[in-house]
Design a protein around this motif. Structure first.
Motif, PDB file in Angstrom:
ATOM      1  N   MET A   1       0.840  -1.196   0.000  1.00  0.00           N
ATOM      2  CA  MET A   1       0.000   0.000   0.000  1.00  0.00           C
ATOM      3  C   MET A   1       0.875   1.245   0.000  1.00  0.00           C
ATOM      4  SD  MET A   1      -2.876   1.286   2.754  1.00  0.00           S
ATOM      5  CE  MET A   1      -4.131   0.132   2.163  1.00  0.00           C
ATOM      6  N   ASN A   2       0.433   2.270  -0.702  1.00  0.00           N
ATOM      7  CA  ASN A   2       1.124   3.550  -0.689  1.00  0.00           C
ATOM      8  C   ASN A   2       0.384   4.540   0.197  1.00  0.00           C
ATOM      9  OD1 ASN A   2       3.097   2.609  -2.386  1.00  0.00           O
ATOM     10  ND2 ASN A   2       2.930   4.316  -3.815  1.00  0.00           N
ATOM     11  N   TYR A   3       1.139   5.458   0.756  1.00  0.00           N
ATOM     12  CA  TYR A   3       0.598   6.463   1.667  1.00  0.00           C
ATOM     13  C   TYR A   3       0.983   7.845   1.147  1.00  0.00           C
ATOM     14  CZ  TYR A   3       0.491   2.296   4.586  1.00  0.00           C
ATOM     15  OH  TYR A   3       0.279   1.028   5.056  1.00  0.00           O
ATOM     16  N   ILE A   4       0.047   8.758   1.219  1.00  0.00           N
ATOM     17  CA  ILE A   4       0.319  10.132   0.823  1.00  0.00           C
ATOM     18  C   ILE A   4       0.223  11.022   2.060  1.00  0.00           C
ATOM     19  CG2 ILE A   4      -0.564  12.096  -0.498  1.00  0.00           C
ATOM     20  CD1 ILE A   4      -1.299  10.175  -2.705  1.00  0.00           C
ATOM     21  N   TYR A   5       1.272  11.799   2.267  1.00  0.00           N
ATOM     22  CA  TYR A   5       1.350  12.701   3.417  1.00  0.00           C
ATOM     23  C   TYR A   5       1.319  14.143   2.924  1.00  0.00           C
ATOM     24  CZ  TYR A   5       3.142   8.450   5.614  1.00  0.00           C
ATOM     25  OH  TYR A   5       3.303   7.147   6.068  1.00  0.00           O
ATOM     26  N   THR A   6       0.562  14.978   3.605  1.00  0.00           N
ATOM     27  CA  THR A   6       0.598  16.407   3.311  1.00  0.00           C
ATOM     28  C   THR A   6       1.366  17.101   4.426  1.00  0.00           C
ATOM     29  OG1 THR A   6      -1.510  16.836   4.427  1.00  0.00           O
ATOM     30  CG2 THR A   6      -1.582  16.329   2.076  1.00  0.00           C
ATOM     31  N   TYR A   7       2.171  18.067   4.042  1.00  0.00           N
ATOM     32  CA  TYR A   7       3.084  18.736   4.964  1.00  0.00           C
ATOM     33  C   TYR A   7       2.803  20.235   5.033  1.00  0.00           C
ATOM     34  CZ  TYR A   7       6.435  15.008   6.036  1.00  0.00           C
ATOM     35  OH  TYR A   7       7.033  13.869   6.524  1.00  0.00           O
ATOM     36  N   SER A   8       3.142  20.813   6.190  1.00  0.00           N
ATOM     37  CA  SER A   8       3.078  22.262   6.359  1.00  0.00           C
ATOM     38  C   SER A   8       4.117  22.669   7.393  1.00  0.00           C
ATOM     39  CB  SER A   8       1.682  22.688   6.824  1.00  0.00           C
ATOM     40  OG  SER A   8       1.647  24.078   7.060  1.00  0.00           O
ATOM     41  N   CYS A   9       4.951  23.645   7.048  1.00  0.00           N
ATOM     42  CA  CYS A   9       5.932  24.134   8.014  1.00  0.00           C
ATOM     43  C   CYS A   9       6.273  25.581   7.715  1.00  0.00           C
ATOM     44  CB  CYS A   9       7.194  23.268   8.012  1.00  0.00           C
ATOM     45  SG  CYS A   9       8.190  23.376   6.513  1.00  0.00           S
ATOM     46  N   HIS A  10       6.733  26.276   8.744  1.00  0.00           N
ATOM     47  CA  HIS A  10       7.189  27.648   8.594  1.00  0.00           C
ATOM     48  C   HIS A  10       8.513  27.648   7.841  1.00  0.00           C
ATOM     49  CE1 HIS A  10       8.898  31.562   9.832  1.00  0.00           C
ATOM     50  NE2 HIS A  10       7.640  31.945   9.919  1.00  0.00           N
ATOM     51  N   GLU A  11       8.810  28.750   7.184  1.00  0.00           N
ATOM     52  CA  GLU A  11      10.056  28.858   6.421  1.00  0.00           C
ATOM     53  C   GLU A  11      11.277  28.568   7.291  1.00  0.00           C
ATOM     54  OE1 GLU A  11      12.495  32.185   3.783  1.00  0.00           O
ATOM     55  OE2 GLU A  11      10.426  32.561   4.400  1.00  0.00           O
ATOM     56  N   ASP A  12      11.248  29.004   8.557  1.00  0.00           N
ATOM     57  CA  ASP A  12      12.375  28.763   9.465  1.00  0.00           C
ATOM     58  C   ASP A  12      12.552  27.280   9.804  1.00  0.00           C
ATOM     59  OD1 ASP A  12      13.023  31.395   9.547  1.00  0.00           O
ATOM     60  OD2 ASP A  12      12.216  31.801  11.544  1.00  0.00           O
ATOM     61  N   GLU A  13      11.483  26.487   9.608  1.00  0.00           N
ATOM     62  CA  GLU A  13      11.531  25.069   9.967  1.00  0.00           C
ATOM     63  C   GLU A  13      11.835  24.163   8.774  1.00  0.00           C
ATOM     64  OE1 GLU A  13       8.045  24.979  13.362  1.00  0.00           O
ATOM     65  OE2 GLU A  13       7.453  24.960  11.249  1.00  0.00           O
ATOM     66  N   ARG A  14      12.001  24.754   7.599  1.00  0.00           N
ATOM     67  CA  ARG A  14      12.088  23.957   6.381  1.00  0.00           C
ATOM     68  C   ARG A  14      13.219  22.933   6.420  1.00  0.00           C
ATOM     69  NH1 ARG A  14       8.579  22.083   3.091  1.00  0.00           N
ATOM     70  NH2 ARG A  14       9.784  20.765   1.720  1.00  0.00           N
ATOM     71  N   PHE A  15      14.390  23.341   6.879  1.00  0.00           N
ATOM     72  CA  PHE A  15      15.535  22.437   6.897  1.00  0.00           C
ATOM     73  C   PHE A  15      15.317  21.294   7.890  1.00  0.00           C
ATOM     74  CE2 PHE A  15      17.574  26.471   5.494  1.00  0.00           C
ATOM     75  CZ  PHE A  15      17.959  26.043   4.234  1.00  0.00           C
ATOM     76  N   LEU A  16      14.736  21.628   9.047  1.00  0.00           N
ATOM     77  CA  LEU A  16      14.461  20.594  10.047  1.00  0.00           C
ATOM     78  C   LEU A  16      13.399  19.626   9.547  1.00  0.00           C
ATOM     79  CD1 LEU A  16      15.151  19.656  12.956  1.00  0.00           C
ATOM     80  CD2 LEU A  16      13.223  21.063  13.749  1.00  0.00           C
ATOM     81  N   CYS A  17      12.387  20.161   8.887  1.00  0.00           N
ATOM     82  CA  CYS A  17      11.330  19.326   8.309  1.00  0.00           C
ATOM     83  C   CYS A  17      11.915  18.353   7.294  1.00  0.00           C
ATOM     84  CB  CYS A  17      10.268  20.210   7.666  1.00  0.00           C
ATOM     85  SG  CYS A  17       8.945  19.328   6.829  1.00  0.00           S
ATOM     86  N   CYS A  18      12.823  18.826   6.454  1.00  0.00           N
ATOM     87  CA  CYS A  18      13.428  17.965   5.436  1.00  0.00           C
ATOM     88  C   CYS A  18      14.294  16.877   6.066  1.00  0.00           C
ATOM     89  CB  CYS A  18      14.255  18.802   4.468  1.00  0.00           C
ATOM     90  SG  CYS A  18      13.260  19.733   3.289  1.00  0.00           S
ATOM     91  N   LEU A  19      14.988  17.204   7.151  1.00  0.00           N
ATOM     92  CA  LEU A  19      15.787  16.189   7.834  1.00  0.00           C
ATOM     93  C   LEU A  19      14.888  15.116   8.439  1.00  0.00           C
ATOM     94  CD1 LEU A  19      18.399  14.985   8.871  1.00  0.00           C
ATOM     95  CD2 LEU A  19      18.387  16.670  10.745  1.00  0.00           C
ATOM     96  N   GLU A  20      13.749  15.523   8.987  1.00  0.00           N
ATOM     97  CA  GLU A  20      12.802  14.543   9.520  1.00  0.00           C
ATOM     98  C   GLU A  20      12.265  13.669   8.393  1.00  0.00           C
ATOM     99  OE1 GLU A  20       9.218  15.137  12.556  1.00  0.00           O
ATOM    100  OE2 GLU A  20       8.557  15.105  10.456  1.00  0.00           O
TER     101      GLU A  20
END
Length: 310
Positions: A1-20
């Motif tokens: 099965m495939n899963y689709i995730y939607t994301y939202s983050c502040h510009e300051d959090e972008r790098f941390l979000c990508c690492l996660e």
């Protein structure tokens, strides 16, 4: 099965979000939508909004309409919601009125009992750049937000939002993993980890911090071990460690002490996620670690480095 995730983050959090993202899925994307065969509870992440467990795909909406006719919900009530895709160009986006109409039309094609107020099953439909998807939908719950209201706080402690992301980076798969936070302070990382069912212990050299950590954990109903102990005295073996390097404004650790801390961590942890306000790459390498990934967590002008080491 495939899963689709939607994301939202502040510009300051972008790098941390990508690492996660990289920690969870092995890759990152600048898109607000990510598709993977890996199943993650969306409530684990401070950046994931919802997850769709894909049941049907179609090049057009009519393909979805035809496929949902075969769906029967016999043991629970349900509701269909349309999930916005912020990646779409303005000309491709679906208006509010159209979304409500699509939700109604899809819902009428499914055999079962609709409950628009308190459904037992939630379905999501979303328009993508290459077609439409439909499936079970799980909304994220902002658990970390609730944990902001703990009785004991430090002005220099990680925010609960950053702490939650750091825990995910250290422990993407929670099963059969032993974790330690050997400089736990008031327990911000411990609380986020325990709320995800992670087996974690904490310790700190400051007796007031250890007492505060225990009080904070008990306040949220979590049971965990917090020892009054120096990182250099940690015994045993752990799959992962989170180390928020001490840096109180009135006492910055000397490089020699930081190196001793890192050398100690090298002995008891296979993987370490280090949070630091200073650049300590040379100390990390001297301690015998290899830096495998990194990011920054920003808050205005204040920046922390988040470094993944093995």
């Amino acid at each position: 099965m495939n899963y689709i995730y939607t994301y939202s983050c502040h510009e300051d959090e972008r790098f941390l979000c990508c690492l996660e993202m990289r920690s969870f899925f092995g890759f990152d994307t600048e898109s607000a939508v990510l598709e993977s065969s890996i199943c993650i509870d969306p409530s684990r992440s401070p950046f994931i909004k919802e997850r769709i467990d894909v049941i049907y795909k179609g090049t057009g909406l009519e393909d979805i309409v035809e496929q949902v006719k075969n769906l029967k919900i016999v043991d629970r009530t349900f509701k269909v919601i349309m999930i916005e895709n912020s990646d779409l160009a303005d000309s491709e986006k679906v208006s509010f009125e159209e979304r409500r109409m699509i939700e109604r039309n899809i819902g009428l094609k499914i055999e079962g009992k609709v409950d628009l107020v308190n459904p037992e099953q939630l379905f999501g439909i979303m328009k993508g750049r290459e077609g439409w998807v439909f499936g079970s939908c799980l909304k994220s719950k902002p658990v970390w937000l609730h944990h902001q209201k703990k009785p004991q706080n430090y002005s220099t402690a990680l925010s609960t939002r950053v702490a939650r992301a750091v825990v995910n980076i250290a422990v993407p798969n929670v099963n059969d993993i032993k974790v330690i936070d050997p400089c736990c302070g008031i327990g911000t990382v411990l609380i986020e980890a325990l709320s995800m069912g992670i087996d974690i212990v904490g310790s700190d050299t400051n007796p007031f911090a250890a007492i505060g950590a225990r009080e904070n954990m008990a306040y949220f109903g979590f049971k965990g071990k917090v020892l009054l102990r120096d990182i250099r005295d940690v015994k045993g073996s752990f799959d992962a460690a989170v180390i928020d390097m001490p840096y109180n404004l009135c006492s910055v650790l000397a490089p020699e002490e930081q190196l001793e801390m890192l050398q100690s961590a090298r002995k008891f942890a296979k993987k370490v996620v280090i949070v630091t306000v200073e650049t300590i790459d040379d100390l990390i390498e001297k301690a015998g670690f290899v830096i495998v990934d990194r990011s920054v967590a920003k808050k205005g002008r204040f920046t922390r480095q988040v470094i993944v080491c093995e």
